[in-house]
Write an enzyme that holds these catalytic residues in place. Structure first.
Site, PDB file in Angstrom:
ATOM      1  N   GLY A   5       9.377  -1.290  -1.626  1.00 30.58           N
ATOM      2  CA  GLY A   5      10.791  -1.335  -1.984  1.00 30.58           C
ATOM      3  C   GLY A   5      11.711  -1.168  -0.795  1.00 30.58           C
ATOM      4  CB  SER A  51      11.148  -1.156   9.698  1.00 33.54           C
ATOM      5  OG  SER A  51      10.631   0.015   9.091  1.00 33.54           O
ATOM      6  CB  SER A  52      12.060   0.412   4.450  1.00 32.05           C
ATOM      7  OG  SER A  52      11.715  -0.786   3.788  1.00 32.05           O
ATOM      8  CD  GLN A  90       0.989   2.857   1.636  1.00 35.37           C
ATOM      9  OE1 GLN A  90       0.491   2.280   0.675  1.00 35.37           O
ATOM     10  NE2 GLN A  90       1.689   2.215   2.545  1.00 35.37           N
ATOM     11  CG  HIS A  92      10.688  -6.058   1.887  1.00 35.07           C
ATOM     12  ND1 HIS A  92      11.569  -5.151   2.410  1.00 35.07           N
ATOM     13  CD2 HIS A  92       9.485  -5.442   1.878  1.00 35.07           C
ATOM     14  CE1 HIS A  92      10.934  -4.027   2.700  1.00 35.07           C
ATOM     15  NE2 HIS A  92       9.664  -4.176   2.394  1.00 35.07           N
TER      16      HIS A  92
END
Ligand code: AMP
Length: 305
Positions: free
Chosen positions: A31, A186-187, A61, A37
């Site tokens: 998300g 990147s989030s 993870q 994404h």
């Protein structure tokens, strides 16, 4: 777009689609979507009939002390992005749906490829990834599954798992998407303060310095590592974690550069752990580097001050 929260519902939808002769595309994510994404969703939309995106911040993870609780989330914005791309199913299971008995006693471990690089700093991380991805593949069934080359080690590990276990999945690797200044999307870029955000593209510039060295004829891995180390050291906000040169296919360490390999880096920048890489192919005509693609419309994840 249909929001789905249970394994049974998702399984039925994918089985029904295949029974009708439709193909299924799966995009596994955690998300907090950005253009990286979105590019995976667009590729899945172009290549398959039923596009399933999973959005699950997978606790197994994350190692103890990592950013599981702080991991950014914005499901409303995510839904809007996925809907705009034409995603058919957004699978957002609760942790208890994926792990009803707590931590799974059965896990998938891919040996060797998980040694070193991100595997060294994040013990157990890849077992968490391969276990949850194997679960998703089991739930969704035969499909094409889309992963970004930004997480190059993850992509290689998942490909190997699919080969070793004969899973009925075609793994598709998609280009690394960057901000216009070169920072890999990147989030976790959301963690960066404004000064950290300004400094962060130095990681990409360090990789470009290695590519320049390759273009000048260098063919040994150690000097590339040295070039990257020195370039990163010029930016004190970046704490380099590793620079590694590995063969693309099996992530074996190499010293003589030939064929296809990846130069991969990780650095801590404030609260954010950032990774980046460049894939290079050397043949008789020279070195060709895959630097990924840049978003045309400027930064999509602004730094916070
Ligand atoms: P995540 O939500 O970070 O777990 O990522 C979900 C998928 O998006 C993974 O396959 C990632 O490799 C991919 N991805 C994340 N960032 C990028 C990026 N900058 N470019 C391309 N793919 C990405």
């Amino acid at each position: 777009m249909k929001g789905v929260e249970t394994i049974a519902d998702l399984r039925t939808r994918c089985d029904d689609a295949r029974r009708r002769g439709a193909t299924v595309g799966l995009v596994p994510t955690m998300g907090f979507f950005h253009a990286g994404h979105r590019s995976l969703m667009e590729l899945a939309r172009a290549e398959t009939d039923l596009v399933v995106v999973s959005s699950f911040v997978n606790p197994t993870q994350f190692a103890a002390g990592e950013d599981l609780d702080a991991y950014p989330r914005d499901t409303e914005r995510d839904d809007a992005i996925a809907r705009a791309v034409g995603v058919d199913v957004m699978f957002s299971p609760a942790v208890t749906e994926m792990y009803p008995d707590g931590s799974p006693t059965t896990t998938v471990h891919v040996a060797q490829l998980t040694d070193g690089m991100c595997g060294a700093a994040r013990p157990g991380h890849f077992d968490g990834v391969t276990t949850v991805v194997a679960k998703l593949f089991s739930i969704v069934g035969p499909c094409r599954a889309y992963f970004g080359r930004k997480d190059f080690q993850q992509l290689a590990v998942v490909r190997r798992m699919v080969r070793d276990l004969d899973l009925p999945v075609v793994v598709v690797g998609a280009p690394l998407v960057r901000e216009s200044d070169g920072l890999a999307l990147s989030s976790r870029n959301a963690y960066l303060t404004a000064p950290e955000r300004s400094a962060a593209p130095a990681l990409h510039r360090a990789l470009l310095a290695a590519v320049t060295r390759l273009d000048a004829g260098t063919r040994d891995a150690a000097s590339l590592v040295d070039v990257v180390r020195r370039a990163v050291a010029e930016e004190p906000v970046l704490a380099l974690e590793y620079v590694e040169v590995r063969r693309s296919s099996d992530l074996a360490s190499i010293s003589e550069l030939e064929g296809e390999f990846v130069i991969a880096v990780a650095a801590q920048v404030g609260r954010a752990r950032l990774i980046d890489n460049v894939v290079v192919v050397i043949d008789s005509s020279g070195a060709v580097a895959d630097l990924g693609v840049r978003v045309a419309d400027g930064p999509s994840t602004a730094g916070t001050s």
